[in-house]
Scaffold this active site. Structure first.
Site, short mmCIF file in Angstrom:
data_model
loop_
_atom_site.label_atom_id
_atom_site.label_comp_id
_atom_site.label_asym_id
_atom_site.label_seq_id
_atom_site.Cartn_x
_atom_site.Cartn_y
_atom_site.Cartn_z
N PHE A 99 -0.66 -1.47 -11.49
CA PHE A 99 -0.78 -1.47 -10.04
C PHE A 99 -0.71 -2.88 -8.95
CE2 PHE A 99 -4.59 -0.29 -12.74
CZ PHE A 99 -4.29 1.39 -12.73
N ARG A 100 0.70 -2.38 -9.27
CA ARG A 100 1.73 -3.80 -8.39
C ARG A 100 1.33 -4.76 -8.47
NH1 ARG A 100 3.78 0.35 -7.91
NH2 ARG A 100 4.20 2.32 -6.56
#
Ligand SMILES: Cc1cc2nc3c(=O)[nH]c(=O)nc-3n(C[C@H](O)[C@H](O)[C@H](O)COP(=O)(O)O)c2cc1C
Length: 222
Positions: free
Chosen positions: A198-199
């Protein structure tokens, strides 16, 4: 062409978080950034299909305008990161005018990045000779034949130049051209980055104001 045709689908983020490509947090557990870099480079040698030592080298010209290209890392130790090139090339002239540079390694198969910044200087003549003499004979001839980054009239002109130097150095040793040498980037900042789901990536940065001072370590927001 739609984006889908050029960007292959990634594994789901959940699969990635659990995968072998995403080792536990002790991936950063080294106090010395050179030891950590060595560890990551060894991982890259096992995983990357080719040139695990390929690195983007950024320089700037006398006006501060940036430039970037790939080179091969040919050595590193506590003094810094070494690559070889032609001092009359565009990068060579830029480094002459502005002896600072940055490097960025990206190991796609490991989903890791290392960024390095600092002043740059030429390696000693002895060090450059030793590396030059370790290269294949044809590569040594190529170093003489190529006026790197200068306009080339035709492929044939390059082949003629290679033939000329092959004849000139037909027998015996091939000396290192004066305009072919190594540069060492002395890191004042080294950042290790690894992909997370999720970055929410991990970033660990080592900094020191001068080469003879100790490193401070901090974590950065992704
Ligand atoms: C993977 C890769 C590795 C390269 N390694 C080197 C290198 O070690 N030294 C070098 O002078 N050029 C190397 N090149 C070529 C440079 O990217 C560049 O074309 C050349 O050095 C001229 O750059 P300049 O005009 O900015 O001086 C490499 C290119 C690639 C794609």
């Amino acid at each position: 062409m739609s984006d889908k045709s050029v960007i292959p689908p990634s594994p789901s983020q959940q699969d990635y978080e659990k995968s072998e490509a995403n080792p536990p947090e002790d991936i950063f557990a080294r106090e010395d950034p050179f030891a950590l870099f060595e560890h990551w480079l060894e991982d890259a040698k096992k995983k990357e299909p080719n040139d695990p030592n390929a690195v983007a080298l950024a320089t700037a010209d006398a006006d501060g305008a940036p430039d970037v290209r790939m080179v091969l890392l040919k050595g590193f130790d506590a003094r810094g990161f070494v690559f070889y090139t032609n001092t009359d090339s565009i990068k060579g002239l830029q480094l002459g005018a502005n002896p600072n540079a940055a490097m960025c390694f990206h190991w796609k198969s490991l989903r890791r990045q290392v960024r390095v910044r600092g002043p740059i200087s030429q390696v000693s003549a002895e060090e450059a000779d030793a590396y030059f003499n370790s290269r294949a004979r044809d590569s040594r001839i190529g170093a003489w034949a190529s006026k790197q980054s200068h306009t080339l009239e035709s492929r044939f002109a390059l082949e003629k130049s290679v033939a000329k130097y092959a004849a000139k150095f037909n027998i015996g040793e091939i000396p290192r051209p004066e305009n072919w040498t190594g540069f060492r980037l002395e890191p004042h900042r080294i950042e290790f980055w690894r992909d997370r789901a999720f970055r929410l990536h991990d970033r660990m940065v080592f900094e020191r104001p001068q080469a003879n001072e100790s490193w401070s370590v901090s974590r950065l927001y992704p």
